[in-house]
Design a protein around this motif. Structure first.
Motif, mmCIF file in Angstrom:
data_model
loop_
_atom_site.group_PDB
_atom_site.id
_atom_site.type_symbol
_atom_site.label_atom_id
_atom_site.label_comp_id
_atom_site.label_asym_id
_atom_site.label_seq_id
_atom_site.Cartn_x
_atom_site.Cartn_y
_atom_site.Cartn_z
ATOM 1 N N LEU A 187 -37.315 0.852 -157.826
ATOM 2 C CA LEU A 187 -38.660 1.414 -157.754
ATOM 3 C C LEU A 187 -38.968 2.481 -158.723
ATOM 4 O O LEU A 187 -39.939 2.469 -159.657
ATOM 5 C CB LEU A 187 -39.312 1.965 -156.607
ATOM 6 N N LEU A 188 -37.877 3.518 -159.056
ATOM 7 C CA LEU A 188 -37.937 4.640 -159.654
ATOM 8 C C LEU A 188 -37.589 4.193 -161.221
ATOM 9 O O LEU A 188 -38.331 4.521 -162.299
ATOM 10 C CB LEU A 188 -36.742 5.506 -159.456
ATOM 11 N N THR A 189 -36.886 2.893 -161.529
ATOM 12 C CA THR A 189 -36.644 2.710 -162.788
ATOM 13 C C THR A 189 -37.888 2.026 -163.495
ATOM 14 O O THR A 189 -38.216 2.165 -164.323
ATOM 15 C CB THR A 189 -35.493 1.569 -162.795
ATOM 16 N N LYS A 190 -38.558 1.397 -162.529
ATOM 17 C CA LYS A 190 -39.865 0.646 -162.747
ATOM 18 C C LYS A 190 -40.989 1.665 -163.367
ATOM 19 O O LYS A 190 -41.658 1.644 -164.018
ATOM 20 C CB LYS A 190 -40.504 -0.300 -161.882
ATOM 21 N N ARG A 191 -41.046 3.002 -162.373
ATOM 22 C CA ARG A 191 -42.103 3.879 -162.595
ATOM 23 C C ARG A 191 -41.594 4.535 -163.724
ATOM 24 O O ARG A 191 -42.543 4.841 -164.630
ATOM 25 C CB ARG A 191 -41.977 4.899 -161.383
ATOM 26 N N ARG A 192 -40.398 4.751 -164.394
ATOM 27 C CA ARG A 192 -39.939 5.489 -165.434
ATOM 28 C C ARG A 192 -40.496 4.593 -166.592
ATOM 29 O O ARG A 192 -41.119 5.013 -167.548
ATOM 30 C CB ARG A 192 -38.452 5.684 -165.292
ATOM 31 N N ASP A 193 -40.119 3.344 -166.469
ATOM 32 C CA ASP A 193 -40.708 2.302 -167.619
ATOM 33 C C ASP A 193 -42.085 2.466 -167.840
ATOM 34 O O ASP A 193 -42.402 2.473 -168.768
ATOM 35 C CB ASP A 193 -39.973 0.982 -167.240
ATOM 36 N N GLU A 194 -42.785 2.662 -166.763
ATOM 37 C CA GLU A 194 -44.498 2.392 -166.940
ATOM 38 C C GLU A 194 -44.921 3.673 -167.747
ATOM 39 O O GLU A 194 -45.691 3.835 -168.468
ATOM 40 C CB GLU A 194 -44.800 2.362 -165.551
ATOM 41 N N LEU A 195 -44.010 4.978 -167.253
ATOM 42 C CA LEU A 195 -44.333 6.145 -167.748
ATOM 43 C C LEU A 195 -44.018 6.182 -169.330
ATOM 44 O O LEU A 195 -44.827 6.715 -170.066
ATOM 45 C CB LEU A 195 -43.790 7.370 -167.213
ATOM 46 N N SER A 196 -42.845 5.617 -169.535
ATOM 47 C CA SER A 196 -42.273 5.431 -170.998
ATOM 48 C C SER A 196 -43.584 4.767 -171.803
ATOM 49 O O SER A 196 -43.686 4.985 -172.911
ATOM 50 C CB SER A 196 -41.156 4.885 -171.084
ATOM 51 N N GLN A 197 -43.918 3.593 -171.183
ATOM 52 C CA GLN A 197 -44.899 2.665 -172.026
ATOM 53 C C GLN A 197 -46.096 3.490 -172.233
ATOM 54 O O GLN A 197 -46.706 3.171 -173.284
ATOM 55 C CB GLN A 197 -45.022 1.375 -171.261
ATOM 56 N N THR A 198 -46.628 4.298 -171.092
ATOM 57 C CA THR A 198 -47.907 4.846 -171.123
ATOM 58 C C THR A 198 -47.963 6.112 -172.430
ATOM 59 O O THR A 198 -48.704 6.506 -172.907
ATOM 60 C CB THR A 198 -48.449 5.557 -170.145
ATOM 61 N N ARG A 199 -46.760 6.549 -172.631
ATOM 62 C CA ARG A 199 -46.501 7.719 -173.445
ATOM 63 C C ARG A 199 -46.194 7.205 -174.820
ATOM 64 O O ARG A 199 -46.291 8.020 -175.953
ATOM 65 C CB ARG A 199 -45.113 8.492 -173.072
ATOM 66 N N MET A 255 -41.563 5.750 -150.765
ATOM 67 C CA MET A 255 -42.572 5.486 -152.169
ATOM 68 C C MET A 255 -42.368 6.702 -152.928
ATOM 69 O O MET A 255 -42.495 7.950 -152.693
ATOM 70 C CB MET A 255 -43.703 5.422 -151.698
ATOM 71 N N PRO A 256 -42.103 6.296 -154.339
ATOM 72 C CA PRO A 256 -41.999 7.213 -155.256
ATOM 73 C C PRO A 256 -43.231 8.199 -155.673
ATOM 74 O O PRO A 256 -44.250 7.815 -155.367
ATOM 75 C CB PRO A 256 -41.416 6.678 -156.481
ATOM 76 N N ASP A 257 -43.027 9.499 -155.798
ATOM 77 C CA ASP A 257 -44.363 10.354 -156.142
ATOM 78 C C ASP A 257 -44.904 9.939 -157.584
ATOM 79 O O ASP A 257 -43.945 10.125 -158.437
ATOM 80 C CB ASP A 257 -43.741 11.819 -156.196
ATOM 81 N N PRO A 258 -46.042 9.547 -157.471
ATOM 82 C CA PRO A 258 -46.606 9.126 -158.958
ATOM 83 C C PRO A 258 -46.432 10.170 -159.879
ATOM 84 O O PRO A 258 -46.907 10.001 -161.053
ATOM 85 C CB PRO A 258 -48.111 8.751 -158.303
ATOM 86 N N LEU A 259 -46.440 11.334 -159.416
ATOM 87 C CA LEU A 259 -46.561 12.532 -160.512
ATOM 88 C C LEU A 259 -45.311 12.880 -161.146
ATOM 89 O O LEU A 259 -45.107 13.917 -161.651
ATOM 90 C CB LEU A 259 -47.247 13.944 -159.716
ATOM 91 N N LEU A 260 -44.257 12.540 -160.741
ATOM 92 C CA LEU A 260 -42.868 12.559 -161.250
ATOM 93 C C LEU A 260 -42.933 12.490 -162.781
ATOM 94 O O LEU A 260 -43.522 11.388 -163.224
ATOM 95 C CB LEU A 260 -41.795 11.686 -160.665
ATOM 96 N N ASN A 261 -42.207 13.016 -163.510
ATOM 97 C CA ASN A 261 -42.020 13.023 -165.034
ATOM 98 C C ASN A 261 -40.810 12.212 -165.135
ATOM 99 O O ASN A 261 -40.019 11.811 -164.201
ATOM 100 C CB ASN A 261 -42.276 14.270 -165.787
ATOM 101 N N ILE A 262 -40.830 11.661 -166.286
ATOM 102 C CA ILE A 262 -39.515 10.656 -166.648
ATOM 103 C C ILE A 262 -38.192 11.611 -166.295
ATOM 104 O O ILE A 262 -37.148 10.950 -165.824
ATOM 105 C CB ILE A 262 -39.436 10.215 -168.004
ATOM 106 N N ALA A 263 -38.091 12.826 -166.620
ATOM 107 C CA ALA A 263 -36.916 13.556 -166.529
ATOM 108 C C ALA A 263 -36.437 13.723 -165.013
ATOM 109 O O ALA A 263 -35.312 13.833 -164.397
ATOM 110 C CB ALA A 263 -37.082 15.052 -167.157
ATOM 111 N N ASP A 264 -37.530 14.002 -164.119
ATOM 112 C CA ASP A 264 -37.304 14.033 -162.779
ATOM 113 C C ASP A 264 -36.898 12.730 -162.170
ATOM 114 O O ASP A 264 -35.873 12.485 -161.363
ATOM 115 C CB ASP A 264 -38.632 14.586 -162.099
ATOM 116 N N ILE A 265 -37.435 11.524 -162.703
ATOM 117 C CA ILE A 265 -37.011 10.258 -162.154
ATOM 118 C C ILE A 265 -35.498 9.843 -162.487
ATOM 119 O O ILE A 265 -34.905 9.486 -161.906
ATOM 120 C CB ILE A 265 -38.128 9.226 -162.757
ATOM 121 N N ASP A 266 -35.308 10.265 -163.889
ATOM 122 C CA ASP A 266 -33.888 10.189 -164.336
ATOM 123 C C ASP A 266 -32.828 10.667 -163.413
ATOM 124 O O ASP A 266 -31.830 10.166 -163.338
ATOM 125 C CB ASP A 266 -33.670 10.690 -165.757
ATOM 126 N N GLU A 267 -33.364 11.882 -163.044
ATOM 127 C CA GLU A 267 -32.438 12.887 -162.153
ATOM 128 C C GLU A 267 -32.190 12.284 -160.857
ATOM 129 O O GLU A 267 -31.125 11.826 -160.198
ATOM 130 C CB GLU A 267 -33.022 14.300 -162.007
#
Length: 67
Positions: free
Chosen positions: A54-66, A1-13
């Motif tokens: 999963l990481l792509t979805k998480r990144r997209d969620e973070l992008s939308q909230t920002r 399960m991805p860490d919910p505290l990751l930022n977009i740059a970490d997720i992209d990496e």
């Protein structure tokens, strides 16, 4: 399960690393033969693809909230 505290740059990496792993797994699977090897490679590829999704979805969620 991805860490919910990751930022977009970490997720992209992590996504980039997983995609490289997938490329290597596909290359390895082409050189292996036998049902057991095929099953193992198929499982490993599926696991990596699921994590990328999963990481792509998480990144997209973070992008939308920002936005």
């Amino acid at each position: 399960m991805p860490d919910p505290l990751l930022n977009i740059a970490d997720i992209d990496e992590r996504i980039a690393i997983l995609k490289e792993n997938l490329r290597e797994l596909v290359e390895q699977s082409a050189s292996y033969s036998g049902a057991a090897d095929d099953d193992l490679m198929s499982r490993r590829i599926a696991e990596q693809e699921a994590e990328v999704e999963l990481l792509t979805k998480r990144r997209d969620e973070l992008s939308q909230t920002r936005s």
